[in-house]
Design an enzyme around this catalytic site. Structure first.
Site, short mmCIF file in Angstrom:
data_model
loop_
_atom_site.label_atom_id
_atom_site.label_comp_id
_atom_site.label_asym_id
_atom_site.label_seq_id
_atom_site.Cartn_x
_atom_site.Cartn_y
_atom_site.Cartn_z
N ASP A 92 -13.08 61.75 -0.85
CA ASP A 92 -14.03 62.69 -1.45
C ASP A 92 -13.76 62.69 -2.95
O ASP A 92 -12.70 63.15 -3.40
CB ASP A 92 -13.81 64.08 -0.86
CG ASP A 92 -14.69 65.15 -1.49
OD1 ASP A 92 -15.43 64.84 -2.44
OD2 ASP A 92 -14.61 66.30 -1.04
N TYR A 138 -29.70 67.08 -10.34
CA TYR A 138 -29.60 65.62 -10.36
C TYR A 138 -29.83 65.09 -11.78
O TYR A 138 -29.07 64.24 -12.27
CB TYR A 138 -30.62 65.02 -9.40
CG TYR A 138 -30.45 63.54 -9.17
CD1 TYR A 138 -29.44 63.06 -8.33
CD2 TYR A 138 -31.29 62.62 -9.78
CE1 TYR A 138 -29.28 61.70 -8.12
CE2 TYR A 138 -31.14 61.27 -9.57
CZ TYR A 138 -30.14 60.81 -8.73
OH TYR A 138 -29.98 59.46 -8.53
N LYS A 153 -27.02 63.14 -14.06
CA LYS A 153 -27.21 61.75 -14.47
C LYS A 153 -27.30 61.62 -15.99
O LYS A 153 -26.86 60.61 -16.56
CB LYS A 153 -28.46 61.19 -13.79
CG LYS A 153 -28.33 61.04 -12.28
CD LYS A 153 -27.21 60.07 -11.89
CE LYS A 153 -27.16 59.80 -10.41
NZ LYS A 153 -26.17 58.77 -10.03
#
Length: 252
Positions: free
Chosen positions: A57, A148, A152
Site C-alpha cells: 500500500d 483526481y 495529478k
C-alpha cells in the site's frame, strides 16, 4: 535496458502492466509493486526476465521504504522508477467525499515511492530515471474530479521540483500526461459519463472521442513506448518535463 533494474508501481493493470511488459522485452529486470499480489504474479508469469513481486500500500511510507529496500536486495540497485500507481473516479462535497483518499494515494504515495527509490539508486555516472504517470486532468477542468485533478496536477509540481533537486546527480525526472487510454479506469469513467447523459457506453465513447482530434483512445502500449524512450539514451537531457500524450485533446 539489459542489466538495468526498474521498479514499476501499479504494475498489475493498465499502463503499469504495459510498461512492465515493454521493459521486459527491452531486457530490464523488474520489481512489480501494487496492492494486489495475485495480479502482479499473473503479470510476472508472462515475463521472461528476473522479477521481484511486492504487495504494498503506497500510502504507508514505512511499508514503501521496506518494499524498496527489499527490491534492492533482491535485484540490485535501482536504475529507474516508473510510478504508475493511482486511483481515479469523482468526488464531491459531503460525508463520502474522496478528496483526501485520492490525493493521499496519487500524490502522497507517489512521493513516498520517489523518495524511497532515490535512496536505493544505482551509482552513476550513467543516468538514472524517475518517470511519473500523471494525466490530462492535470491540464484541463472536469467537473466532480477535483481530487483526481488536484492530485495529478500536484504530480507535475513534484516532478519539476525533484528534477531540479536530483539533476546534479544525473537523475532525470519526467512525467507523462495521458488522455483517454484503453484501461479499466477509463471505461469506468465512460460508464459514469453514459449514466450522466442517459446514454449507452457507445454514446459516451463517441462523445469523449469527439473532443480528441485523433478520434481514438491511446493504448497502454503507446504510453509504455514513451516510458521506454524516456529511459533511453535518446532522452538524455530531458528532465523536469511533462509529455502530453492525448491524441491532441490538449495542446497548450
Amino acid at each position: 535496458m539489459t542489466g538495468k533494474h526498474v521498479v514499476v508501481t501499479g504494475a498489475g493493470t493498465g499502463i503499469g502492466r504495459a510498461v512492465a511488459r515493454r521493459l521486459a522485452r527491452d531486457g530490464a529486470s523488474l520489481t512489480l509493486l501494487a496492492r494486489d499480489r495475485g495480479r502482479l504474479e499473473a503479470v510476472a508469469a508472462t515475463l521472461d526476465v528476473a522479477t521481484h513481486v511486492v504487495s504494498c500500500d503506497i500510502t504507508d511510507r514505512t511499508r514503501v521504504d521496506r518494499a524498496f529496500a527489499g527490491a534492492s536486495e533482491a535485484l540490485g540497485p535501482i536504475h529507474a522508477l516508473v510510478a504508475a500507481s493511482g486511483i481515479g473516479g469523482p468526488n464531491g462535497d459531503g460525508p463520502g467525499d474522496r478528496f483526501d483518499e485520492i490525493v493521499r494515494v496519487n500524490l502522497g504515495g507517489t512521493y513516498s515511492c520517489a523518495r524511497a527509490s532515490v535512496r536505493h539508486l544505482a551509482p552513476g555516472p550513467d543516468a538514472r530515471h524517475l518517470v511519473v504517470i500523471s494525466s490530462i486532468l492535470a491540464r484541463i477542468a472536469v467537473p466532480a474530479y477535483t481530487g483526481y485533478s488536484a492530485s495529478k496536477a500536484g504530480l507535475l509540481g513534484l516532478v519539476r521540483s525533484l528534477a531540479a533537486e536530483l539533476a546534479p546527480g544525473n537523475v532525470q525526472v519526467n512525467a507523462i500526461c495521458p488522455g483517454w487510454v484503453d484501461t479499466d479506469m477509463a471505461w469506468q469513467g465512460l460508464d459514469a459519463l453514459a449514466e450522466a447523459i442517459g446514454g449507452t457506453r457507445e454514446d459516451a465513447y463517441r462523445r469523449a472521442m469527439s473532443e480528441v482530434p485523433m478520434g481514438r483512445m491511446s493504448q497502454p502500449d503507446d504510453i509504455a513506448g514513451t516510458v521506454a524512450w524516456l529511459l533511453s539514451p535518446d532522452a538524455r537531457g530531458v528532465t523536469g518535463q511533462a509529455i502530453d500524450q492525448n491524441g491532441g485533446a490538449w495542446t497548450g
